[in-house]
Scaffold this motif. Structure first.
Motif, mmCIF file in Angstrom:
data_model
loop_
_atom_site.group_PDB
_atom_site.id
_atom_site.type_symbol
_atom_site.label_atom_id
_atom_site.label_comp_id
_atom_site.label_asym_id
_atom_site.label_seq_id
_atom_site.Cartn_x
_atom_site.Cartn_y
_atom_site.Cartn_z
ATOM 1 N N GLN A 30 0.829 -1.209 0.000
ATOM 2 C CA GLN A 30 0.000 0.000 0.000
ATOM 3 C C GLN A 30 0.861 1.256 0.000
ATOM 4 O OE1 GLN A 30 -3.496 -0.551 -0.174
ATOM 5 N NE2 GLN A 30 -2.578 -2.560 -0.555
ATOM 6 N N THR A 31 1.907 1.253 0.812
ATOM 7 C CA THR A 31 2.766 2.444 0.924
ATOM 8 C C THR A 31 4.008 2.368 0.035
ATOM 9 O OG1 THR A 31 4.081 1.530 2.749
ATOM 10 C CG2 THR A 31 2.038 2.696 3.325
ATOM 11 N N GLY A 32 4.399 1.170 -0.349
ATOM 12 C CA GLY A 32 5.610 0.988 -1.140
ATOM 13 C C GLY A 32 6.869 0.976 -0.308
ATOM 14 N N VAL A 33 6.743 1.086 1.017
ATOM 15 C CA VAL A 33 7.902 1.097 1.910
ATOM 16 C C VAL A 33 8.269 -0.344 2.279
ATOM 17 C CG1 VAL A 33 8.794 1.813 4.150
ATOM 18 C CG2 VAL A 33 7.353 3.369 2.810
ATOM 19 N N ALA A 34 9.559 -0.626 2.313
ATOM 20 C CA ALA A 34 10.019 -1.978 2.634
ATOM 21 C C ALA A 34 10.929 -1.966 3.854
ATOM 22 C CB ALA A 34 10.751 -2.581 1.451
ATOM 23 N N LYS A 35 10.747 -2.957 4.718
ATOM 24 C CA LYS A 35 11.682 -3.219 5.806
ATOM 25 C C LYS A 35 12.638 -4.297 5.308
ATOM 26 C CE LYS A 35 8.204 -2.327 9.394
ATOM 27 N NZ LYS A 35 7.431 -2.929 10.510
ATOM 28 N N VAL A 36 13.934 -4.093 5.527
ATOM 29 C CA VAL A 36 14.915 -5.054 5.026
ATOM 30 C C VAL A 36 15.910 -5.417 6.123
ATOM 31 C CG1 VAL A 36 14.717 -4.248 2.642
ATOM 32 C CG2 VAL A 36 16.452 -3.235 4.138
ATOM 33 N N SER A 37 16.508 -6.605 6.001
ATOM 34 C CA SER A 37 17.565 -7.008 6.927
ATOM 35 C C SER A 37 18.852 -6.287 6.544
ATOM 36 C CB SER A 37 17.776 -8.518 6.867
ATOM 37 O OG SER A 37 18.280 -8.908 5.600
ATOM 38 N N SER A 38 19.824 -6.286 7.437
ATOM 39 C CA SER A 38 21.071 -5.554 7.174
ATOM 40 C C SER A 38 21.841 -6.140 5.994
ATOM 41 C CB SER A 38 21.958 -5.561 8.423
ATOM 42 O OG SER A 38 22.265 -6.889 8.826
ATOM 43 N N GLU A 39 21.638 -7.450 5.749
ATOM 44 C CA GLU A 39 22.347 -8.084 4.627
ATOM 45 C C GLU A 39 21.875 -7.547 3.274
ATOM 46 O OE1 GLU A 39 22.644 -10.369 8.203
ATOM 47 O OE2 GLU A 39 20.844 -9.788 7.054
ATOM 48 N N TYR A 40 20.630 -7.110 3.215
ATOM 49 C CA TYR A 40 20.027 -6.615 1.973
ATOM 50 C C TYR A 40 20.791 -5.404 1.415
ATOM 51 C CZ TYR A 40 16.149 -5.080 -1.115
ATOM 52 O OH TYR A 40 15.376 -4.691 -2.182
ATOM 53 N N PRO A 41 20.986 -4.329 2.212
ATOM 54 C CA PRO A 41 21.760 -3.189 1.682
ATOM 55 C C PRO A 41 23.243 -3.496 1.524
ATOM 56 C CG PRO A 41 21.168 -2.799 3.970
ATOM 57 C CD PRO A 41 20.433 -4.024 3.552
ATOM 58 N N LEU A 42 23.777 -4.389 2.367
ATOM 59 C CA LEU A 42 25.205 -4.699 2.285
ATOM 60 C C LEU A 42 25.566 -5.300 0.926
ATOM 61 C CD1 LEU A 42 25.957 -6.130 5.843
ATOM 62 C CD2 LEU A 42 26.919 -4.055 4.819
ATOM 63 N N MET A 43 24.697 -6.157 0.387
ATOM 64 C CA MET A 43 25.011 -6.760 -0.902
ATOM 65 C C MET A 43 24.954 -5.742 -2.037
ATOM 66 S SD MET A 43 21.712 -9.043 -2.156
ATOM 67 C CE MET A 43 21.564 -9.992 -0.658
ATOM 68 N N LEU A 44 24.315 -4.600 -1.766
ATOM 69 C CA LEU A 44 24.242 -3.516 -2.754
ATOM 70 C C LEU A 44 25.299 -2.442 -2.504
ATOM 71 C CD1 LEU A 44 20.358 -3.123 -2.822
ATOM 72 C CD2 LEU A 44 21.769 -4.122 -4.636
ATOM 73 N N GLY A 45 26.140 -2.671 -1.486
ATOM 74 C CA GLY A 45 27.212 -1.725 -1.193
ATOM 75 C C GLY A 45 26.789 -0.529 -0.364
ATOM 76 N N HIS A 46 25.610 -0.610 0.291
ATOM 77 C CA HIS A 46 25.101 0.502 1.097
ATOM 78 C C HIS A 46 25.313 0.253 2.586
ATOM 79 C CE1 HIS A 46 22.961 2.718 -2.112
ATOM 80 N NE2 HIS A 46 22.732 1.525 -2.646
ATOM 81 N N ASP A 47 25.329 1.330 3.340
ATOM 82 C CA ASP A 47 25.430 1.258 4.799
ATOM 83 C C ASP A 47 24.048 0.937 5.369
ATOM 84 O OD1 ASP A 47 25.676 1.645 7.516
ATOM 85 O OD2 ASP A 47 26.738 3.555 7.358
ATOM 86 N N PRO A 48 23.905 -0.172 6.094
ATOM 87 C CA PRO A 48 22.602 -0.539 6.656
ATOM 88 C C PRO A 48 22.009 0.526 7.578
ATOM 89 C CG PRO A 48 24.136 -2.379 6.804
ATOM 90 C CD PRO A 48 24.932 -1.181 6.386
ATOM 91 N N ASP A 49 22.873 1.322 8.216
ATOM 92 C CA ASP A 49 22.386 2.332 9.162
ATOM 93 C C ASP A 49 21.712 3.516 8.464
ATOM 94 O OD1 ASP A 49 23.312 0.863 11.322
ATOM 95 O OD2 ASP A 49 25.281 1.839 11.293
ATOM 96 N N THR A 50 22.042 3.752 7.211
ATOM 97 C CA THR A 50 21.475 4.907 6.506
ATOM 98 C C THR A 50 20.589 4.498 5.319
ATOM 99 O OG1 THR A 50 23.466 5.063 5.112
ATOM 100 C CG2 THR A 50 23.425 6.381 7.131
#
Length: 297
Positions: A30-50
């Motif tokens: 409905q909102t398009g917002v996703a909750k993700v685990s820390s591994e999700y952004p890490l595999m994309l090279g992003h900082d999980p905290d931001t």
């Protein structure tokens, strides 16, 4: 106690997912917002905290060649036209490169009318496996093209027509934008002074340079290091950002070349000419297998 056991279980799960390069996502449809685990952004090279994820960001990261197919499969599942959501696509990382992702998801919540509200799933980084698969497919395709081109050379008495056909076969198999042949003109000392482009195959995506004055002729004195390497029978390859020669940089710029691969052609002991391949869409690192196969033509 129960709380400690849950924490230990969660730690083991995160370690397992990290080792498997997997990340969880929980998308609110409905909102398009996703909750993700820390591994999700890490595999994309992003900082999980931001890092924050949403449907629009995910769509923007899709590789252009994968976007339509992936979005169609996703909407087919969400709208009930498909029984499952299980696909592979490329996602752009923070560095600008792409990784291959295996994505699976399942609707876990619906409203009273049956409209999907949430989808829960896993993203797995399959870049290494996909690279091996694609390399094997490319190798098979190039082998078939080389065999066909060789047969054309042996059976066609018109060598220019045979080579022209061979350039097209190799260019299409290698997935490049141009393939071309230069014939050398020798000086009094028997050393090639310059080359003239005499044949070119073009994918049609970028301009032809068959009749470009820049290559009629191409003076080898302007490219001493590259010429020296080719004269020794060694193929030359390079990407735009790696080149030092200002002359070669100008050639790359004026012809929208990102990467190049060039082979010397010898007739007996004579350095007769060169056969080259241009990649104009994106920088490319030519593998030893590709170079070896194409050098056998």
């Amino acid at each position: 106690n129960t709380e400690d056991a849950l924490r230990a279980s969660e730690t083991r799960l995160r370690m397992a997912m990290s080792a498997a390069r997997q990340g969880l996502y929980d998308l609110n449809l409905q909102t398009g917002v996703a909750k993700v685990s820390s591994e999700y952004p890490l595999m994309l090279g992003h900082d999980p905290d931001t890092f924050s994820e949403n449907y629009e960001s995910w769509v923007k990261r899709l590789h252009p060649d994968d976007a339509d197919r992936t979005l169609r499969l996703f909407s087919d599942y969400i709208e009930g036209r498909a029984e499952q959501y299980d696909t592979e696509f490329r996602q752009k990382t923070e560095s600008g490169n792409y990784i291959w992702v295996h994505s699976v998801g399942k609707i876990v919540e619906q409203d009273s009318d049956g409209t999907p509200l949430r989808i829960l799933g896993i993203h797995t980084d399959i870049t290494e496996r996909k690279s091996i698969q694609l390399e094997l497919l490319k190798k098979d395709k190039m082998l078939a093209a080389i065999m066909k081109a060789t047969d054309e050379l042996l059976s066609n008495k018109d060598y220019r027509s045979a080579i022209d056909s061979g350039l097209q076969l190799l260019g299409e198999a290698a997935g490049v934008d141009r393939a071309y042949l230069f014939e050398n003109t020798l000086g009094e000392d028997g050393i090639p002074q310059y080359g003239n482009m005499i044949l070119e195959w073009n994918s049609g995506a970028f301009k032809s340079h068959l009749h470009d004055p820049q290559f009629q002729p191409l003076w080898y004195a302007d490219l001493p290091e590259e010429f020296s390497q080719l004269k020794k029978g060694v193929p030359y390859s390079g990407n735009y950002h790696e080149i030092q020669s200002s002359v070669l940089k100008d050639i790359f710029n004026s012809n929208q070349i990102q990467s190049i691969l060039v082979f010397p052609l010898f007739v007996g002991e004579v350095f007769w000419g060169i056969i080259g391949f241009d990649e104009c869409k994106e920088p490319r690192t030519w593998t030893p297998t590709e170079i070896s196969l194409m050098n056998s033509f």
